[in-house]
Design a protein around this motif. Sequence first.
Motif, PDB file in Angstrom:
ATOM      1  N   LEU A 180       0.842  -1.189   0.000  1.00  0.00           N
ATOM      2  CA  LEU A 180       0.000   0.000   0.000  1.00  0.00           C
ATOM      3  C   LEU A 180       0.877   1.240   0.000  1.00  0.00           C
ATOM      4  O   LEU A 180       1.480   1.596   1.016  1.00  0.00           O
ATOM      5  N   GLN A 181       0.969   1.896  -1.155  1.00  0.00           N
ATOM      6  CA  GLN A 181       1.710   3.152  -1.249  1.00  0.00           C
ATOM      7  C   GLN A 181       0.775   4.264  -0.768  1.00  0.00           C
ATOM      8  O   GLN A 181       0.280   5.083  -1.549  1.00  0.00           O
ATOM      9  N   TYR A 182       0.568   4.280   0.541  1.00  0.00           N
ATOM     10  CA  TYR A 182      -0.524   5.066   1.126  1.00  0.00           C
ATOM     11  C   TYR A 182      -0.339   6.574   0.948  1.00  0.00           C
ATOM     12  O   TYR A 182      -1.292   7.293   0.653  1.00  0.00           O
ATOM     13  N   ARG A 183       0.853   7.056   1.166  1.00  0.00           N
ATOM     14  CA  ARG A 183       1.158   8.469   0.959  1.00  0.00           C
ATOM     15  C   ARG A 183       2.543   8.594   0.352  1.00  0.00           C
ATOM     16  O   ARG A 183       3.472   7.888   0.758  1.00  0.00           O
TER      17      ARG A 183
ATOM     18  N   LEU B 241      -6.559 -13.405   1.396  1.00  0.00           N
ATOM     19  CA  LEU B 241      -5.242 -12.781   1.405  1.00  0.00           C
ATOM     20  C   LEU B 241      -4.852 -12.446   2.841  1.00  0.00           C
ATOM     21  O   LEU B 241      -5.708 -12.219   3.688  1.00  0.00           O
ATOM     22  N   ALA B 242      -3.545 -12.409   3.100  1.00  0.00           N
ATOM     23  CA  ALA B 242      -3.113 -12.382   4.500  1.00  0.00           C
ATOM     24  C   ALA B 242      -2.023 -11.374   4.824  1.00  0.00           C
ATOM     25  O   ALA B 242      -1.644 -11.258   5.986  1.00  0.00           O
ATOM     26  N   ARG B 243      -1.524 -10.621   3.834  1.00  0.00           N
ATOM     27  CA  ARG B 243      -0.339  -9.813   4.097  1.00  0.00           C
ATOM     28  C   ARG B 243      -0.466  -8.416   3.474  1.00  0.00           C
ATOM     29  O   ARG B 243      -0.856  -8.284   2.306  1.00  0.00           O
ATOM     30  N   PHE B 244      -0.113  -7.404   4.257  1.00  0.00           N
ATOM     31  CA  PHE B 244      -0.027  -6.020   3.788  1.00  0.00           C
ATOM     32  C   PHE B 244       1.386  -5.504   4.015  1.00  0.00           C
ATOM     33  O   PHE B 244       2.046  -5.882   4.992  1.00  0.00           O
ATOM     34  N   VAL B 245       1.835  -4.621   3.132  1.00  0.00           N
ATOM     35  CA  VAL B 245       3.053  -3.840   3.355  1.00  0.00           C
ATOM     36  C   VAL B 245       2.654  -2.372   3.283  1.00  0.00           C
ATOM     37  O   VAL B 245       2.147  -1.914   2.256  1.00  0.00           O
ATOM     38  N   ILE B 246       2.869  -1.650   4.361  1.00  0.00           N
ATOM     39  CA  ILE B 246       2.625  -0.210   4.360  1.00  0.00           C
ATOM     40  C   ILE B 246       3.852   0.476   3.784  1.00  0.00           C
ATOM     41  O   ILE B 246       4.970   0.312   4.277  1.00  0.00           O
ATOM     42  N   SER B 247       3.641   1.235   2.719  1.00  0.00           N
ATOM     43  CA  SER B 247       4.757   1.863   2.036  1.00  0.00           C
ATOM     44  C   SER B 247       4.392   3.298   1.714  1.00  0.00           C
ATOM     45  O   SER B 247       3.396   3.829   2.170  1.00  0.00           O
TER      46      SER B 247
END
Length: 358
Positions: free
Chosen positions: A43-46, A88-94
């Motif tokens: 997730l390219q959140y900001r 689905l089981a995994r998030f990456v905060i980016s």
Amino acid sequence: MALTEKEKASRNYLKEKKPKVFEKVSKFTEKYNWGESIAIIQLQYRYMCNMLCEHCSIEAYQKNAAGKRTITPEDVKKLADQADEMGLARFVISGGEPTTFPDLDELVEAIGPDRFFINSDSNGYLLAEKAEHMKKIGIDRIQLSIDSLNPEEHDSFRRKPGAWHHAMDGIKECQRIGLPLYIQTVVTKQRLHSQEFLDFVKFYNDMGLMVFITFAKPIGAYEGHFESMIDQNDLDYERELEKKYRLCTHLTPAYDLNMGCIGVKGFVSVTQYGDVQPCPYFHCSIGNILETPFKDIIENGLKIKYFGEHYNECFLAQDIPWVKKYVADKIYGKPVPVPYTEIFDDSDWTQNPYWKES
């Protein structure tokens, strides 16, 4: 393929601490063999950041932001709800840099630490002061990006004085409080074969840390630099290094699976504006979560043969003809991400016999 000892330990941790995640991960092999995605959602959140790195690949997104709606924690919760239903089981905060996000707490809550394993990227500058809070709110692991063992070289590359020493302080703090982390570093063809790179890997291995390689790709600051890309011989060399050191790439088999290119089937990247990309470095939109259900976007992406079928290579890192056809000719010079309909044609749809219509 048998699970590695590291993967066994990881699953034991999930079984004890995150049973909902463990249940989903336990079904990954079955889902993948059935032709379903088991994607990590980056997730390219900001795109806000406290550095101006030379190899940054998000400047084009920042330049093309006018008129676009930015996703909110509410949007992320809708995405996470759909991802959870898909198994689905995994998030990456980016980003950008997650330690600078003013609403990081709300973001993590929206994802749901009880139902997802949550990684966070970081350049490490604020990590020492933020790590304890990040662990408290439900972040499971840090992916710390470092470019060189030489502090001056790293700081110059990051255009941030003190960046290396701040990152090292962040490592020490994470280890003190028991927040797992690993080192992420960009590797060109030339760096892969250097003594500097071996010294880099040994240094962080001696600290008890895994090193994750991101192979250089001809985008962003590296646009058109095909000489930095690896070939199969380079990849074979890297795989030999994996036998000696704690080292991996996104092509390294995991979860009892050898997926090759993990685009869509094992990984997607969601931009600040909701576009879903097969990977962070292929600036192609296969749909937007603000307009289309996530499940439909994933199924659409899997119908593109490069993502629905097995390819034992990273197109963007090692396949120069593919990059010239689908990136240089179709993406260079355009506002990104470019819709998939402007990149692929009828010859690019999958004939994967494992694809199952829903």
